[in-house]
Write a protein that holds these residues in place. Sequence first.
Motif, PDB file in Angstrom:
ATOM      1  N   SER A  68      11.447  -0.619  11.666  1.00  0.00           N
ATOM      2  CA  SER A  68      10.124  -0.117  11.245  1.00  0.00           C
ATOM      3  C   SER A  68       9.014  -1.188  11.316  1.00  0.00           C
ATOM      4  O   SER A  68       7.954  -0.925  11.904  1.00  0.00           O
ATOM      5  CB  SER A  68      10.197   0.461   9.826  1.00  0.00           C
ATOM      6  OG  SER A  68      11.237   1.378   9.713  1.00  0.00           O
ATOM      7  N   GLU A  72       5.548  -1.090  13.626  1.00  0.00           N
ATOM      8  CA  GLU A  72       4.211  -1.247  13.007  1.00  0.00           C
ATOM      9  C   GLU A  72       3.463  -2.388  13.687  1.00  0.00           C
ATOM     10  O   GLU A  72       2.267  -2.268  13.975  1.00  0.00           O
ATOM     11  CB  GLU A  72       4.352  -1.528  11.509  1.00  0.00           C
ATOM     12  CG  GLU A  72       4.793  -0.302  10.740  1.00  0.00           C
ATOM     13  CD  GLU A  72       4.891  -0.556   9.240  1.00  0.00           C
ATOM     14  OE1 GLU A  72       4.299   0.234   8.475  1.00  0.00           O
ATOM     15  OE2 GLU A  72       5.562  -1.522   8.837  1.00  0.00           O
ATOM     16  N   LEU A  76       0.247  -1.253  15.347  1.00  0.00           N
ATOM     17  CA  LEU A  76      -0.919  -1.436  14.468  1.00  0.00           C
ATOM     18  C   LEU A  76      -1.304  -2.899  14.261  1.00  0.00           C
ATOM     19  O   LEU A  76      -2.315  -3.196  13.631  1.00  0.00           O
ATOM     20  CB  LEU A  76      -0.638  -0.785  13.094  1.00  0.00           C
ATOM     21  CG  LEU A  76      -0.261   0.706  13.107  1.00  0.00           C
ATOM     22  CD1 LEU A  76       0.044   1.186  11.693  1.00  0.00           C
ATOM     23  CD2 LEU A  76      -1.364   1.563  13.729  1.00  0.00           C
ATOM     24  N   VAL A 101       7.651   5.772   7.602  1.00  0.00           N
ATOM     25  CA  VAL A 101       6.791   4.826   8.344  1.00  0.00           C
ATOM     26  C   VAL A 101       6.236   5.512   9.584  1.00  0.00           C
ATOM     27  O   VAL A 101       5.064   5.353   9.934  1.00  0.00           O
ATOM     28  CB  VAL A 101       7.593   3.543   8.711  1.00  0.00           C
ATOM     29  CG1 VAL A 101       6.808   2.666   9.668  1.00  0.00           C
ATOM     30  CG2 VAL A 101       7.966   2.769   7.454  1.00  0.00           C
ATOM     31  N   SER A 104       3.242   7.498   8.674  1.00  0.00           N
ATOM     32  CA  SER A 104       2.037   6.705   8.380  1.00  0.00           C
ATOM     33  C   SER A 104       1.441   6.148   9.676  1.00  0.00           C
ATOM     34  O   SER A 104       0.221   6.069   9.815  1.00  0.00           O
ATOM     35  CB  SER A 104       2.316   5.615   7.338  1.00  0.00           C
ATOM     36  OG  SER A 104       3.002   4.542   7.925  1.00  0.00           O
ATOM     37  N   ILE A 105       2.279   5.780  10.646  1.00  0.00           N
ATOM     38  CA  ILE A 105       1.738   5.294  11.935  1.00  0.00           C
ATOM     39  C   ILE A 105       1.018   6.448  12.651  1.00  0.00           C
ATOM     40  O   ILE A 105      -0.070   6.275  13.201  1.00  0.00           O
ATOM     41  CB  ILE A 105       2.860   4.709  12.834  1.00  0.00           C
ATOM     42  CG1 ILE A 105       3.514   3.499  12.169  1.00  0.00           C
ATOM     43  CG2 ILE A 105       2.297   4.327  14.204  1.00  0.00           C
ATOM     44  CD1 ILE A 105       4.731   2.949  12.907  1.00  0.00           C
TER      45      ILE A 105
END
Length: 291
Positions: A68, A72, A76, A101, A104-105
């Motif tokens: 994860s 990210e 991001l 996760v 949220s991404i």
Amino acid sequence: MEKIGFIGLGIMGKPMCLNLLKAGFSVTAWNRTTAKIDAVVKAGARAADSPQDVAKKSDIIITMVSDSPDVEEVILGDSGVVHGAQSGSVVIDMSTISPAVTRSIAAALAEKNVEMLDAPVSGGDTGAINGTLAIMVGGKRHVYDRCRPVFAALGTSITHVGDHGMGQTVKLCNQILVSVTNMAVCEAVTFASASGVDPRIMIEATKNGAAGSWQLANLGPKMVDRDFAPGFMIDLQQKDLRLALDAVHQVRLATPALGLVHQLFNGNQAHGEGKEGTQALVKSIERLAGR
Ligand code: NAP
């Protein structure tokens, strides 16, 4: 044809990237360890300087990294995909990571009008090399339909399973099924041996009946032959089981068999067996049996 970006050229990513080139896609690739980019450049890919640079040059950006936080970071992070992606492009994460996760991404990308699919795979490095992966896809249906030709270059069993994160949830179901079945095979092999039955004959006698499974047919004989070379490493399986236990906890569910097999693999890791294949779980069962 859509222009493809590919990030993460490891055991799985490299052959997947090669299969996209073979299918005729134009591919821009990046890997953290730059030496690994050479093999795909030789096959026709263009090298990029960063995930951001990949995104600038692509319509569909695939990530195939480890866990994860890594996904990210490449999406991001400071030089991540989000800073280069054009409005209307799609990010497909094919790593195995947390469903929460993933959601949220997907939300962060949506703010830039970038779509996301989670599309984890099953089938190991052989499936990646042969283009026969099973791909479990979460995200919007119309985005899935747009990306079908990309998936078709990578796998043979391609299923849209629901909204964002649900591809990862189904992959974790896959890992529960695989690891708990493996544990049953370990117990049956150890019990057969302890009772004086040739475990090879036990496997032959049972594998085509109701107890048949991929684990029994493929991992069972390796346990008997003491062949612990990794097809799928215990350390990686433990990452997936940790993700599964976290996700199970989030929906307040009890999954005792999943917890047990995770603990038994902890025992393997404590004995320095984390780099061995998951069939080495039989050693944990044997140690408990004093054999
Ligand atoms: P791998 O060989 O270890 O490759 C991991 C790749 O991710 C490498 O290219 C690595 O770059 C890159 N990476 C990791 N962390 C990064 C970060 N923070 N920033 C940038 N790049 C990063 O692993 P793999 O076997 O290909 O597995 C990839 C994913 O597929 C994992 O999520 C795994 O669980 C899943 N999967 C694996 C299998 C299998 O049989 N191997 C089967 C199904 C699913 P470097 O080269 O610089 O290290």
